[in-house]
Design an enzyme around this catalytic site. Structure first.
Site, PDB file in Angstrom:
ATOM      1  N   ALA A 157       0.795  -1.236   0.000  1.00 52.37           N
ATOM      2  CA  ALA A 157       0.000   0.000   0.000  1.00 52.37           C
ATOM      3  C   ALA A 157       0.821   1.277   0.000  1.00 52.37           C
ATOM      4  O   ALA A 157       0.253   2.367   0.061  1.00 52.37           O
ATOM      5  CB  ALA A 157      -0.931   0.006   1.208  1.00 52.37           C
ATOM      6  N   TYR A 193       4.590 -15.067 -13.621  1.00 52.07           N
ATOM      7  CA  TYR A 193       3.747 -13.995 -13.089  1.00 52.07           C
ATOM      8  C   TYR A 193       2.292 -14.203 -13.494  1.00 52.07           C
ATOM      9  O   TYR A 193       1.378 -14.149 -12.654  1.00 52.07           O
ATOM     10  CB  TYR A 193       4.265 -12.654 -13.599  1.00 52.07           C
ATOM     11  CG  TYR A 193       3.394 -11.462 -13.306  1.00 52.07           C
ATOM     12  CD1 TYR A 193       3.486 -10.792 -12.092  1.00 52.07           C
ATOM     13  CD2 TYR A 193       2.489 -10.988 -14.260  1.00 52.07           C
ATOM     14  CE1 TYR A 193       2.692  -9.678 -11.831  1.00 52.07           C
ATOM     15  CE2 TYR A 193       1.703  -9.880 -14.008  1.00 52.07           C
ATOM     16  CZ  TYR A 193       1.801  -9.228 -12.795  1.00 52.07           C
ATOM     17  OH  TYR A 193       1.016  -8.129 -12.539  1.00 52.07           O
TER      18      TYR A 193
END
Length: 263
Positions: A25, A167
């Site tokens: 974050a 990924y």
């Protein structure tokens, strides 16, 4: 561009009284999501690894928006770190009502060069850490019979891309995780969804080697909406899914990509 929630008066705060934890974050989509949730009234926990200065800036912005919170440093590749993180947030802010699994990494490696170590690392930082965080918050959500888990995947989970096999595989795994948890936890008032951002303009893209970058105009040409996606575009969707008006939405995969892929 600003998140629509940032323009709401402080009286319109649908997440007032909720505690939201966002991993990864300190920057980019995670930071924008934290601001959007704070603007909606949530008390926020800003999860990060080593970005304490950036995390503190995001916390200051959340407080300017009328919400309080903390920054929490955790290496979620440590199997015990998620439980410690949730314990800290619960102790300082209260039980976690909303979990946004956003942390991750963007390892670029050709298939020929993808060895066992590379593969395992990509799955760990983009899938397994989200299993750990989700598993850690579930007991508290079950006790309260309310919760939101939102996983940040990628359009590459469906489109695929050279150099991003590990990924993309991990990000596709998040879709399966969300759908299965939605079925298991739905009877207990817990909604679990996935967002799939497209080509979002973040600072970290400037750190990619030149040969791995896509020219912005080439990306825009693939989309229906002819502009770069911004972190706030993703944050607005996450804040909606976290809110009370999304209580009948679960197990879904929402593309936020300007119409790049039609879902």
């Amino acid at each position: 561009m600003t998140t629509p929630l940032l323009d709401l008066p402080l009286t319109a705060r649908p997440l007032q009284g909720r505690v939201a934890l966002v991993t990864g974050a300190a920057t980019g989509i995670g930071a924008a999501t934290t601001r959007a949730l704070a603007a909606a009234g949530a008390t926020v926990a800003i999860g990060h690894l080593t970005q304490i200065n950036q995390a503190r800036r995001v916390l200051a912005e959340a407080r300017q928006l009328g919400s309080d919170g903390i920054e929490v440093s955790a290496d979620l590749t440590d199997p015990d770190a998620a439980d410690r993180m949730i314990s800290q947030v619960t102790s300082e802010l209260g039980p976690v009502d909303i979990l946004v699994n956003n942390a991750g990494a963007y390892p670029r490696q050709s298939w020929e060069q993808t060895d066992e170590r590379t593969w395992a690392h990509a799955l760990d930082v983009n899938l397994t850490i989200h299993y750990r965080a989700s598993h850690a918050v579930t007991p508290g959500m079950l006790r309260r019979q309310w919760g939101r888990i939102i996983n940040v995947s990628s359009v590459n989970a469906r489109a695929g891309r050279p150099g991003l096999t590990a990924y993309s595989t991990a990000k596709a795994g998040l879709i399966g995780l969300s759908r299965s948890l939605a079925r298991e936890l739905g009877p207990h008032g817990i909604c679990v969804n996935t967002v799939l951002p497209g080509a979002i303009q973040v600072d970290t893209e400037n750190t990619l080697p030149t040969h791995h970058r896509t020219h912005p105009q080439d990306q825009i040409a693939r989309q229906c909406v002819p502009r770069r996606g911004q972190p706030d575009d993703v944050a607005a969707a996450i804040a909606f899914l976290a809110g009370p008006t999304a209580s009948f939405i679960t197990g879904q995969s929402l593309h936020i990509d300007g119409g790049w892929l039609m879902n």
